[in-house]
Design a protein around this motif. Sequence first.
Motif, PDB file in Angstrom:
ATOM      1  N   VAL A  34     -16.540 -41.469  21.575  1.00 47.28           N
ATOM      2  CA  VAL A  34     -17.361 -40.877  22.631  1.00 47.28           C
ATOM      3  C   VAL A  34     -16.441 -40.367  23.741  1.00 47.28           C
ATOM      4  CG1 VAL A  34     -19.100 -41.357  24.394  1.00 47.28           C
ATOM      5  CG2 VAL A  34     -19.337 -42.337  22.106  1.00 47.28           C
ATOM      6  N   ASN A  35     -16.672 -39.120  24.121  1.00 45.23           N
ATOM      7  CA  ASN A  35     -15.867 -38.486  25.167  1.00 45.23           C
ATOM      8  C   ASN A  35     -16.790 -37.481  25.860  1.00 45.23           C
ATOM      9  OD1 ASN A  35     -14.229 -36.626  26.590  1.00 45.23           O
ATOM     10  ND2 ASN A  35     -12.464 -37.137  25.303  1.00 45.23           N
ATOM     11  N   HIS A  36     -17.302 -37.865  27.008  1.00 44.17           N
ATOM     12  CA  HIS A  36     -18.302 -37.030  27.681  1.00 44.17           C
ATOM     13  C   HIS A  36     -17.743 -35.692  28.152  1.00 44.17           C
ATOM     14  CE1 HIS A  36     -21.251 -40.129  27.271  1.00 44.17           C
ATOM     15  NE2 HIS A  36     -20.438 -41.017  27.827  1.00 44.17           N
ATOM     16  N   THR A  37     -16.469 -35.673  28.526  1.00 37.27           N
ATOM     17  CA  THR A  37     -15.848 -34.409  28.944  1.00 37.27           C
ATOM     18  C   THR A  37     -15.778 -33.451  27.757  1.00 37.27           C
ATOM     19  OG1 THR A  37     -14.548 -35.583  30.601  1.00 37.27           O
ATOM     20  CG2 THR A  37     -13.798 -33.371  29.986  1.00 37.27           C
ATOM     21  N   LEU A  38     -15.349 -33.966  26.610  1.00 38.18           N
ATOM     22  CA  LEU A  38     -15.271 -33.148  25.399  1.00 38.18           C
ATOM     23  C   LEU A  38     -16.673 -32.708  24.951  1.00 38.18           C
ATOM     24  CD1 LEU A  38     -13.430 -31.943  23.231  1.00 38.18           C
ATOM     25  CD2 LEU A  38     -13.597 -34.136  22.000  1.00 38.18           C
ATOM     26  N   ALA A  39     -17.637 -33.612  25.045  1.00 39.98           N
ATOM     27  CA  ALA A  39     -19.021 -33.268  24.676  1.00 39.98           C
ATOM     28  C   ALA A  39     -19.546 -32.144  25.568  1.00 39.98           C
ATOM     29  CB  ALA A  39     -19.919 -34.498  24.789  1.00 39.98           C
TER      30      ALA A  39
END
Length: 180
Positions: free
Chosen positions: A131-136
């Motif tokens: 999980v990586n919110h910046t990448l998402a």
Amino acid sequence: MLNTAIRYGAISRILHWLMALMIVVLVLLGMYMTDLPKADPARAQIIALHKAFGALVLLAWVLRLAWLRISPAPRLPGAFSKQERRLIKGLQGILYALMFLAPAAGYTLSVASGHPVSVFGVFDLPSLFGVNHTLAHLARTLHAPLAYALLGVAALHALGAITHRLKDRGGATDVLPRML
């Protein structure tokens, strides 16, 4: 089955038209599902279908590239000018890049948001990262524009083939029959 010097073989034609159909359906599904309320029970099913077909587009893309190594595409007819050849090859390159980038952005969006990408419930694509919110967020920002760009370049590709068909029916630059 194999491509010849003047015509695409059955495998190339099947992959071409199957991918074209899936890409159009994916864009339509994407447009439809984004307008559905989050509480709509159909939304989750449509998103699952969208992901599964997106995964199939990635698989078909890999198969197409592998098949082109085994059975190279027919050369463009000599009747095309050098400039036309560059334009055609450039558009094909952009088309292949977008056929990878749009579904890859969708995959990244899903996985980086912590959601698996299931292929019709048969298996899940492996998660290449956590999980990586910046990448998402980046993938979410890119996914739709890449899909629309893919549709636009595919439309130019089809328009070029149809234009040459109408302009030079059966002539040297009529390349449409090679893919039919």
